[in-house]
Design a protein around this motif. Sequence first.
Motif, mmCIF file in Angstrom:
data_model
loop_
_atom_site.group_PDB
_atom_site.id
_atom_site.type_symbol
_atom_site.label_atom_id
_atom_site.label_comp_id
_atom_site.label_asym_id
_atom_site.label_seq_id
_atom_site.Cartn_x
_atom_site.Cartn_y
_atom_site.Cartn_z
ATOM 1 N N LEU A 1 1.209 -1.088 0.231
ATOM 2 C CA LEU A 1 0.052 0.077 0.117
ATOM 3 C C LEU A 1 1.440 1.427 0.157
ATOM 4 C CD1 LEU A 1 -3.042 -0.176 -0.297
ATOM 5 C CD2 LEU A 1 -3.193 0.573 1.934
ATOM 6 N N VAL A 2 0.342 2.019 -0.976
ATOM 7 C CA VAL A 2 1.968 3.406 -0.849
ATOM 8 C C VAL A 2 0.209 4.435 -0.570
ATOM 9 C CG1 VAL A 2 2.408 4.840 -2.660
ATOM 10 C CG2 VAL A 2 2.378 2.526 -2.693
ATOM 11 N N PHE A 3 1.108 5.151 0.581
ATOM 12 C CA PHE A 3 0.555 6.364 1.538
ATOM 13 C C PHE A 3 0.803 7.550 0.855
ATOM 14 C CE2 PHE A 3 0.490 1.958 4.590
ATOM 15 C CZ PHE A 3 -0.581 2.839 5.130
ATOM 16 N N ASN A 4 0.059 8.226 1.162
ATOM 17 C CA ASN A 4 -0.216 9.897 1.492
ATOM 18 C C ASN A 4 -0.691 10.832 2.190
ATOM 19 O OD1 ASN A 4 -2.026 9.499 -0.237
ATOM 20 N ND2 ASN A 4 -1.792 11.986 -1.251
ATOM 21 N N ARG A 5 -0.492 12.452 2.531
ATOM 22 C CA ARG A 5 -0.829 12.924 3.354
ATOM 23 C C ARG A 5 -0.868 13.971 2.770
ATOM 24 N NH1 ARG A 5 1.811 9.249 6.547
ATOM 25 N NH2 ARG A 5 0.449 8.991 8.947
ATOM 26 N N PRO A 6 -2.640 14.086 2.206
ATOM 27 C CA PRO A 6 -2.404 15.147 1.336
ATOM 28 C C PRO A 6 -2.630 16.401 3.202
ATOM 29 C CG PRO A 6 -4.370 14.580 2.243
ATOM 30 C CD PRO A 6 -3.148 13.207 1.862
#
Length: 336
Positions: A293-298
Motif C-alpha cells: 500500500l502506497v501512502f500519502n498525506r494531503p
Amino acid sequence: MALNRRQFGATAIGSMAAMWAAPSIAEGKKVSLKVGGQFADSHPSSKAMDTACAEIRQQSSGRIDIQFFPNAQLGSDAAMLTQVRSGALDMMTASGISMQVVSPIAGISGMAFAFSDYAHVWQAMDGDLGASIRTGLDKVGIFAFPKILDSGYRNITTSNHPIDSVEDLKGMKMRVPPSPVWVSLFTALGSSPTSITINELYSALQTKIVDGQENPLTIIESGKYFEVQKYCSITEHMWDGLWIIANGKRIKSLSSDDLALITKSFEAATDKQRTETERLNTDLEGSLKSKGLVFNRPEKSQFRKALTKAGFYADWKQKYGPEAWAVLERYSGSLA
C-alpha cells in the motif's frame, strides 16, 4: 486480641447471615445473551468484545452465558440493528453514524473534521456529547453502554490514484456505509458515493464496482483491503466509534447486579481497546506499506474548505438543530 468462643460464634453467624442476605451473582437467575459484531475476529473491537464476554461468563461462573459473534455472522449492521430494536438480538456493536437512521443525533459524533485529536474525542464521547447520543438512542428503545469503543480516524484508499487534492475525488466511485452523513460528505467533495455494507466491501473493490473506500487502518488491515487497493491517503476526515448497544427492554429486565457486572467488564475491555486501537492506527502504516500500500498525506484544510463552500456544515447544523450542534462545537470548536 483473641476472640472468645461467644464472640467468635456471633461473628461467624453474622458473616453467614450476610452471605445469605446477599446471594452472589453466580447464584442468580440464568441469563443467555447474544452479541453481534460486524468486523473480523482479528479486529481490536472484536477481540475486546470476546474478552469482555469471557470475563462476564467467568465472573458469573457461567450463569450469564453471553456469546459474541463477529464478522457479521448475525447479519449486516442494518439487519442487526433491526434485530436489536425488535428484541430478536440482545446486543451488538454499532457505529453512531450507522444508527442515525433510527436516532438522528447518533451520527453527530462522526461529523467531518470535528475532532483534531483523541483528547477531544474522549472529552466529547465520555462527556456531554456522548450523553446526548445515549439519551437519543434510549428514546427509540436502544440502551447504549456508557463507553464507546474506538474505531479510529478514517482514511481513503483507492485503486487508481492517490488523493492529493479535492479535485482527485471528482467523479470517483467511492464506497461509503449506508448512512446519510457519509453520502452527503462525499457528494459535497464531488465524488460518486455508493452505499455498500462492510461484508460486501472486499468483493466490491475486487470487481471494481467502486474505485475506493474509506476506513481506519485497523479495518483496512483486518479486511485485507490492501490486496485490492493500491493507495492510502491519510485524510483523517472523520472519527468513528462503536457503541455497545442492547435492546432497551431486554437490558432493563436484568438484575442490577448483572447489569453492573456486564457494564464493568465492557468498560474495562473498552479502555484497553481504545489504547490498542490508537497505537495500531499509527503502527499499521509500516506493516501496510510492506504489503504494497502506497501512502500519502494531503493537506486537510482544503477538504474542510470545500465542505464549507458546499454548505455541508450549514446543512447538518440545521438537521441536528442548534442545541445539539452547540454541544458538538463545545468540543470541536466552530465548524460552520
